[in-house]
Enzyme design. Structure first.
Site, PDB file in Angstrom:
ATOM      1  N   CYS A 120       6.248  -2.422   4.658  1.00 46.84           N
ATOM      2  CA  CYS A 120       5.420  -3.621   4.603  1.00 46.84           C
ATOM      3  C   CYS A 120       4.090  -3.390   5.318  1.00 46.84           C
ATOM      4  O   CYS A 120       3.025  -3.750   4.805  1.00 46.84           O
ATOM      5  CB  CYS A 120       6.163  -4.802   5.223  1.00 46.84           C
ATOM      6  SG  CYS A 120       5.244  -6.358   5.157  1.00 46.84           S
ATOM      7  N   CYS A 217      12.477 -10.115   7.224  1.00 48.03           N
ATOM      8  CA  CYS A 217      12.060 -11.458   6.806  1.00 48.03           C
ATOM      9  C   CYS A 217      12.767 -11.946   5.546  1.00 48.03           C
ATOM     10  O   CYS A 217      13.051 -13.131   5.422  1.00 48.03           O
ATOM     11  CB  CYS A 217      10.544 -11.517   6.622  1.00 48.03           C
ATOM     12  SG  CYS A 217       9.864 -10.511   5.284  1.00 48.03           S
TER      13      CYS A 217
END
Length: 381
Positions: A120, A217
């Site tokens: 990410c 997440c």
């Protein structure tokens, strides 16, 4: 344009007043990035807050312990309103799914143990978001990561955070020199997370007491397997648990439920000595178990290397470094032998247990704080 040598450098390293220095702050909605934004706004910088919507947060509105969910977007916006700077929410769901989530699922199905937070940072935050910051005519982009950027003889260097317990260098090894030129990490020098929360309280931020995020997440409850089965239906195919000789000891409900080094939850009790997962054979749909000694390894094949040293990676046959093969373990001394510009073999001076394909191998200065980059552990065959 020539630099104004009469103007002292501001705290972000630019020869102009803070009010003329635009900084995009990547705001997750947590206390760390909120403090960065408030701190820079307080110092008079032209702050622009940006929050990424990375996945469908509709179902995650009430879930705690995960970043980038709906409540976090709300918290980031509220901090921007409190401190009086603009804030934007960017929909990066498609980018995030293609660059991070899909590979995460495929890696698990391949028997690896991926680290999506690194991907990410590499593929979304420090690539697409960084380009967006430049489009906004920002001079730099700041994040709430606990890591330090220092200027050396050859430009910006990456160094571990002052607080070793908060250091996030393992997750940022793939930051390139070009990205490092544009990035700033205002929290890296702080002695502790308590110091960050004290700043949050000082600025009166609504997130001052917000708990830290604990999970990936898009896996807010920590249940990796259910997420992968949702992304890849049929991924939980059952099979056998076998020893290293191929003897069947039990059954499992999908290799995606297991990781290298796992001992608990195997369901094969009644043995004299404890057994650990030593290999995941996806092709045969087998979980291979063995004694703890089989987990120890000294040779680690690494690829996709990002090198942050001053000299070219292949300019030496060997580099004396220390390496981390898991985020939670301290660096251990090793010999790094380049095979090409992006591949290498790492020889650990003392064996390490549970080295797993899909994890990162990060290179550190032995006895120092500098990070020389790193790469991805793979099987090597």
């Amino acid at each position: 344009m020539a630099l104004d040598n009469t103007q002292p450098l501001n705290s972000l390293g630019f020869a102009k007043p803070p009010s003329e220095t635009r900084v995009v702050v990547a705001m997750s909605g947590g206390v760390d990035s909120s403090v960065v934004a408030a701190l820079l706004a307080d110092q008079g910088y032209d702050v622009v807050g940006v929050t990424l919507q990375l996945y469908d947060h509709g179902a995650a509105l009430a879930k705690k312990g995960a970043c980038c969910a709906g409540i976090d977007i709300h918290d980031a916006r509220r901090v921007a309103e409190e401190r009086g700077f603009p804030h934007y929410v960017l929909d990066y769901e498609n980018i995030f799914k293609g660059a991070v989530i899909d590979e995460f699922a495929d890696s698990y199905l391949g028997g690896a143990t991926p680290v999506p937070c690194i991907r990410c940072n590499e593929r979304v935050k420090f690539k697409d978001l960084l380009e967006t910051a430049k489009d906004l005519e920002a001079d730099c982009m700041a994040t709430g990561h606990y890591i330090q950027r220092k200027l050396g003889d050859n430009g910006a260097e990456l160094h571990s955070a002052a607080d070793a317990s908060r250091d996030q260098s393992y997750f940022l090894f793939s930051t390139t020199p070009e990205q490092l030129d544009f990035l700033r990490f205002p929290l890296g020098h702080l002695p502790s997370k308590d110091a960050t929360r004290a700043l949050a309280a000082e600025y009166g931020l609504s997130v001052a007491d917000k708990p830290d995020s604990q999970d990936i997440c898009f896996v807010p409850n920590g249940d990796y397997a259910s997420v992968i089965e949702k992304l890849r239906p049929g991924a939980g195919q059952p099979g056998d648990i076998v020893d290293t000789e191929g003897k069947v000891l039990g059954t499992h409900n999908g290799v995606i439920h297991y990781t290298i080094g796992q001992r608990r939850g195997l369901g094969i009790g009644g043995l004299t000595d404890p057994l650990y997962v030593v290999r995941l054979d996806v092709d045969k749909c087998q979980v291979v178990v063995g004694p703890k000694a089989m987990l120890a390894t000294r040779t680690v094949p690494v690829r996709e290397i990002n090198w942050l040293g001053d000299e070219p990676f292949t300019s030496r046959k060997e580099w004396q470094v220390s390496v981390k093969v898991r985020s939670t373990r301290p660096p251990r001394e090793a010999i790094l032998r380049p095979l090409s510009d992006t591949t290498a073999e790492v020889e650990l001076l003392s064996p390490e247990e549970g080295v797993s394909p899909g994890q990162a191998c990060v290179f550190y200065e032995t006895g120092g704080s500098r990070i020389f980059g790193g790469g991805w552990i793979w099987r090597g065959y």
